[in-house]
Write an enzyme that holds these catalytic residues in place. Sequence first.
Site, PDB file in Angstrom:
ATOM      1  N   ASP A 405       0.776  -1.224   0.220  1.00  0.00           N
ATOM      2  CA  ASP A 405      -0.229  -0.044   0.033  1.00  0.00           C
ATOM      3  C   ASP A 405       1.004   1.369  -0.047  1.00  0.00           C
ATOM      4  O   ASP A 405       1.939   1.153   0.251  1.00  0.00           O
ATOM      5  CB  ASP A 405      -0.998   0.152   1.306  1.00  0.00           C
ATOM      6  CG  ASP A 405      -2.193   0.816   1.160  1.00  0.00           C
ATOM      7  OD1 ASP A 405      -2.352   1.551   0.128  1.00  0.00           O
ATOM      8  OD2 ASP A 405      -2.979   0.445   1.916  1.00  0.00           O
ATOM      9  N   ASP A 475     -10.581   1.859  -3.352  1.00  0.00           N
ATOM     10  CA  ASP A 475     -11.324   1.841  -1.935  1.00  0.00           C
ATOM     11  C   ASP A 475     -12.840   1.965  -2.084  1.00  0.00           C
ATOM     12  O   ASP A 475     -13.564   1.652  -1.124  1.00  0.00           O
ATOM     13  CB  ASP A 475     -10.817   2.971  -1.085  1.00  0.00           C
ATOM     14  CG  ASP A 475      -9.347   2.402  -0.441  1.00  0.00           C
ATOM     15  OD1 ASP A 475      -8.981   1.333  -0.704  1.00  0.00           O
ATOM     16  OD2 ASP A 475      -8.706   3.233   0.173  1.00  0.00           O
TER      17      ASP A 475
HETATM   18  C1  DGJ Z   1      -5.882   2.036   1.864  1.00  0.00           C
HETATM   19  C2  DGJ Z   1      -6.069   0.744   0.971  1.00  0.00           C
HETATM   20  O1  DGJ Z   1      -6.506   1.200  -0.171  1.00  0.00           O
HETATM   21  C3  DGJ Z   1      -7.020  -0.012   1.928  1.00  0.00           C
HETATM   22  O2  DGJ Z   1      -7.581  -1.009   1.340  1.00  0.00           O
HETATM   23  C4  DGJ Z   1      -6.723  -0.513   3.193  1.00  0.00           C
HETATM   24  O3  DGJ Z   1      -5.559  -1.342   3.073  1.00  0.00           O
HETATM   25  C5  DGJ Z   1      -6.249   0.779   3.972  1.00  0.00           C
HETATM   26  N1  DGJ Z   1      -5.376   1.484   3.081  1.00  0.00           N
HETATM   27  C6  DGJ Z   1      -5.243   0.370   5.308  1.00  0.00           C
HETATM   28  O4  DGJ Z   1      -4.911   1.347   5.982  1.00  0.00           O
END
Ligand code: DGJ
Length: 707
Positions: A405, A475
């Site tokens: 991430d 997301d």
């Molecule tokens: C952002 C990501 O896109 C989410 O799927 C998740 O992993 C969060 N970060 C966790 O902090």
Amino acid sequence: MRLELSSYGKGDIRDPFIVVRNADGSFSSDFLFEKAEKCAPKPPEGMPGAYDGADEAERLAVTLKDKASGLTLELYYDVYADCDVICRSSRIVNGGDKPVTVLRLMSTQLDFSKDEWAMTVFHGAWAREMEKQTLPVGYAKLVNSSFTGTSSSRSNPFVMLHEPDATETAGACYGINLIYSGNHYSSAQLNSFGKLRFVSGINPEQFAWTLLPGETLDSPQAVMVFSRKGFGGMSRNMHRFVRRHIVRGPWRDRERPILINSWEACYFDVNESRLLRLAKEAKKAGAELFVLDDGWFGERSDDFSSLGDWYVNTKKFPNGLSGLSRKLKELGLDFGIWMEPEMVNTDSRLYREHPDWTMDIPGREHSEGRNQRILDLANAEVTDYLAETVSGVLEEAGAAYVKWDMNRIFSDVFSRSLPAERQGETAHRYVLGLYRLMEALTRKFPDVLFEGCSSGGNRFDLGILCYCPQIWASDNTDAVCRARIQEGYSYAYPMSTVSAHISASPNHQTLRRTAPETRFDVAAFGVLGLEYNLCDLPADAKKELAAQLELYRRWRGVLQYGDFYRLQSGNVHKWICVSPDRRRAVGLVLRELAEPNTQYEDFKAAGLEPGLIYRFYSLPHKVELMKFGDLVNTVSPVHIKQDSQAHYLVARFVKLAGETEECRVSGAVLMNAGIRLSPAYGGTGFNEHTRVSSDFSSRLYFMEAED
Ligand code: DGJ
């Protein structure tokens, strides 16, 4: 004149390919042809390039020289004939005896003769990735760029240049993308004579690279495809190229596992017993991999602390990562782990030990993003440390998968490892450091499946795909939004790269309620996973999910690796994925909002073999009685008050059979006339042949060739 490159200061006043500040402070250069030769393609120095496993591609290298400064410019054209793709890149060599500063070095330049052009770009934001916008190319410059430090969800680096009236199936269309994950820049503008100049490369904004005598600087590669068969033809060429020449390693052609991710099921509230309960349910449903997302390390219980402290929190995981991993393996699940290696919270051990490793400006208050700072990946000491740390976690966890991430944009760009006069190199050196790190880790763990992520799709680009065969696309897990987002990605990226999860309803980002069918259908057109609390599902929902995952396993080869066609976009999305041998296909019809009196709908396929006979069918499904609200009283012998206990009770036991489609028909008919689907509900009654096509409803249609 139409030029293959244009340098600044010699009379061509269009957007230049290269700008150099010479040792004497002047900006002019005049690169003239020296030689051209054929050779084997090579990736740019320090960056990933297209992968040529079968040694099929050929390179044309054109060398040009600026006599006054001694600079040499090499232009590379790598031809991938199997995909009808040309990759362009460039290299500047300082053959002079004084340092110069490169202020701009593009990857490609395309000059067109007088014609009308439009440019389509994909812009957006967090949870709103890949919104398509088409603009006419005119005399005012159109710029698609990012300045976030990443390729960004604001403006994906992929653009299309096309005839203004091009459609999905007809018209000239160029697709251009960069194999690059940092600040990018593409511009299109007509000159005074109506001729289009297009350039694309690293964003020159705040870019200034000192090139000492004897040194070289490479641009990233630009991938260019063309089709006369409209956007669809262009997309399929691009997809083939990405599948064959961008994605690499053992996962390139392998069907991707169905994973369950803990994020939307638990957020930061993770611990071993809770996760094992979730894992058991996921395994029963048919998941193959369990992914522990954020919250497992240091003192992390919100987003204010612990990034950088990549040691397990033993209060939450008393048996460590290895203990959890072992228990998951006993359940028959592989283990995957979330990390955000590029980041640090100031509230962390790492920051306290190495405050000088962050990207911030000494003496200035830092502008934080998600309460965190970016580590200075321009500093090799930092990337070496990270390679070791991430390796340690993967080994301890016995990880089969990593979600990598990256959750903030750049601010206060500054590297302590560079002198003042080289700060203009920081953003690009960061990307080079990232690639060095990803290269080391993917080499060391070739079988681990890396999934890219950056607050969803903030770094969905070809550079990341060289290391991560798939990327978390957004997301936003709402099925209706996802249909639009995934359709946006489909212009440039094949479905095998687009990770898509079934999540809770109401959805956590939009609070929209959607049927399990819709959530499954949209996620199935991608690398499907799960991301919700399965433990709380009623028994019939668990059964339905298990059947869906079983179905996905049978069809994921087609859905991930098939040829994708956008048949219709807008309020109704129609897609089809066709297996490479054209014998199997899956179609989707998804309606965003219901419209009255639109009962008649065709499904017109594409990509099939005209002479083959296909079985076209849909699967049996049930229609919820609650959907009809008060209309229940038109058939009930006793009055039922809407939304009463009695209504819910009846709905639990009375399930209405929905329509199914079933016919045998040639590929030619399927593609030319199409299948007239059962008439949709139109307010005049319901029976088992009625297609209830209300808000957010969807259907999958399957096509299988008969012998
Ligand atoms: C952002 C990501 O896109 C989410 O799927 C998740 O992993 C969060 N970060 C966790 O902090």
